[in-house]
Design an enzyme around this catalytic site. Structure first.
Site, PDB file in Angstrom:
ATOM      1  N   LYS A  57      37.650 -59.435  37.830  1.00  8.92           N
ATOM      2  CA  LYS A  57      38.946 -60.126  37.831  1.00  8.92           C
ATOM      3  C   LYS A  57      39.749 -59.738  39.074  1.00  8.92           C
ATOM      4  O   LYS A  57      40.330 -60.589  39.750  1.00  8.92           O
ATOM      5  CB  LYS A  57      39.726 -59.774  36.558  1.00  8.92           C
ATOM      6  CG  LYS A  57      39.121 -60.409  35.303  1.00  8.92           C
ATOM      7  CD  LYS A  57      39.680 -59.834  34.005  1.00  8.92           C
ATOM      8  CE  LYS A  57      38.906 -60.420  32.811  1.00  8.92           C
ATOM      9  NZ  LYS A  57      39.297 -59.843  31.508  1.00  8.92           N
ATOM     10  N   GLN A 101      43.079 -55.412  29.081  1.00  8.38           N
ATOM     11  CA  GLN A 101      41.654 -55.598  28.764  1.00  8.38           C
ATOM     12  C   GLN A 101      41.337 -55.062  27.364  1.00  8.38           C
ATOM     13  O   GLN A 101      41.720 -53.952  27.012  1.00  8.38           O
ATOM     14  CB  GLN A 101      40.799 -54.884  29.828  1.00  8.38           C
ATOM     15  CG  GLN A 101      39.302 -55.097  29.698  1.00  8.38           C
ATOM     16  CD  GLN A 101      38.865 -56.543  29.934  1.00  8.38           C
ATOM     17  OE1 GLN A 101      39.500 -57.289  30.672  1.00  8.38           O
ATOM     18  NE2 GLN A 101      37.785 -56.935  29.296  1.00  8.38           N
ATOM     19  N   ASP A 124      46.178 -64.541  29.214  1.00  5.88           N
ATOM     20  CA  ASP A 124      44.986 -64.481  28.359  1.00  5.88           C
ATOM     21  C   ASP A 124      45.091 -65.459  27.183  1.00  5.88           C
ATOM     22  O   ASP A 124      44.088 -65.766  26.538  1.00  5.88           O
ATOM     23  CB  ASP A 124      44.844 -63.068  27.774  1.00  5.88           C
ATOM     24  CG  ASP A 124      43.664 -62.313  28.339  1.00  5.88           C
ATOM     25  OD1 ASP A 124      42.708 -62.971  28.798  1.00  5.88           O
ATOM     26  OD2 ASP A 124      43.699 -61.068  28.317  1.00  5.88           O
TER      27      ASP A 124
END
Ligand code: GUN
Length: 299
Positions: A57, A101, A124
């Site tokens: 990412k 994460q 997200d």
């Protein structure tokens, strides 16, 4: 009867590269207004798979000219410390997207961490406000893997309108939001959606009815050729690492679909790796640029 021609391979690497390329123009437009899209990525602990994802990412951000802000916290990090960091990032105008994460170590509530992120920065798409908006068909950030599946279908010329989409797997990250995306009354959606899961009796009865079959249950090669209709489009969301002595790493990735057999029956299929995987990052970048644009419009 087996199809004569092998399935078309849906190339997620190529399609994600095209999406990222389109984003460059949008980023340049924002840059001309003095805006640099920014993504904060927080990693707690040292889970090797998470480290690989986070590195990818951050690398993609650097490649596109998205500012990336990295926070690596120790495995024993207290929940309070992470929540304080999220508060700081919520208030930082240079940060348009915040990603924590998953999975988090057990002393930290994933629910509390996700709900601490401002929905406007939740690139997200995991915050309940975004999940609710997605279900209601409202403007929102959709979770990246389902959004990636949707984009793969549309960019490969498989409009789900009027089609029967069967999703195997009901996770909050893939199955449920993908069902919500595809059943909307909206251009590029309008599918009839069936969701199967571990308690579904005789799953094959449903999967064989699918025009578009999505495997997202996390069981290696669960979908066998006899479970797939001739000419179906098959998306494989599975990422399963299995031992393989012939590889230098000693492991290799396989999907939730028995690729060799199923690709002889399907019209089109995504490989693992190189199918859905690269799309997740492309959609994360898309959401980050969108967050920056909305912030610049004062929304
Ligand atoms: N862990 C596995 N996939 C994801 C993802 O898409 N986002 C976050 N934040 N964590 C993950």
């Amino acid at each position: 009867m087996k199809r004569k021609r092998p399935a078309k391979i849906i190339d997620g690497k190529k399609i994600s590269a095209a999406i990222l390329n389109d984003l460059r123009d949008e980023i340049a437009t924002l840059n001309r207004k003095g805006i640099v899209p920014g993504l904060a990525v927080a990693l707690v602990g040292d889970d090797p798979a998470s480290q690989v994802y986070v590195r990818a990412k951050r690398r993609t951000c650097a490649d596109l000219g998205i500012a990336s802000f990295s926070y690596d916290l120790p495995r024993n990090c207290a929940e309070k410390r992470l929540l304080k960091l999220i508060d700081k990032l919520n208030a930082d105008p240079k940060v348009h997207g915040i990603l924590v994460q998953m999975p988090l170590p057990k002393q930290i509530s994933e629910k509390r961490a996700l709900e601490a992120i401002r929905p406007e920065k939740d690139v997200d798409g995991f915050h309940p406000v975004n999940v609710g908006r997605l279900l209601n068909g409202e403007e929102c950030f959709a979770a990246c893997t389902p959004a990636g599946c949707h984009a793969l279908l549309l960019r490969s010329g498989y409009d789900p309108a009027g089609k029967h989409v069967v999703i195997v797997g009901r996770s909050n990250i893939v199955g449920k939001p993908l069902a919500a995306l595809l059943m909307q009354k909206a251009a590029g959606a309008n599918a009839t959606v069936t969701v199967c899961h571990s308690r579904t009796r005789n799953i094959g009865r449903y999967t064989r009815e699918a025009d578009i079959l999505v495997a997202a249950m996390g069981v290696p090669e669960f979908i066998k050729p006899r479970m797939v209709r001739e000419g179906a489009v098959v998306l494989d969301v599975g990422v399963n690492r299995i031992p393989d002595a012939s590889r230098k790493s000693g492991t290799r990735l396989i999907g939730d679909v028995a690729f060799a057999g199923v690709s002889k029956k399907a019209r089109a299929i995504t490989p693992v790796p190189g199918g859905v995987g690269p799309m997740t990052i492309a959609m994360l970048m898309t959401n980050t640029v969108k967050a920056a644009r909305l912030a610049s419009e004062g929304r």
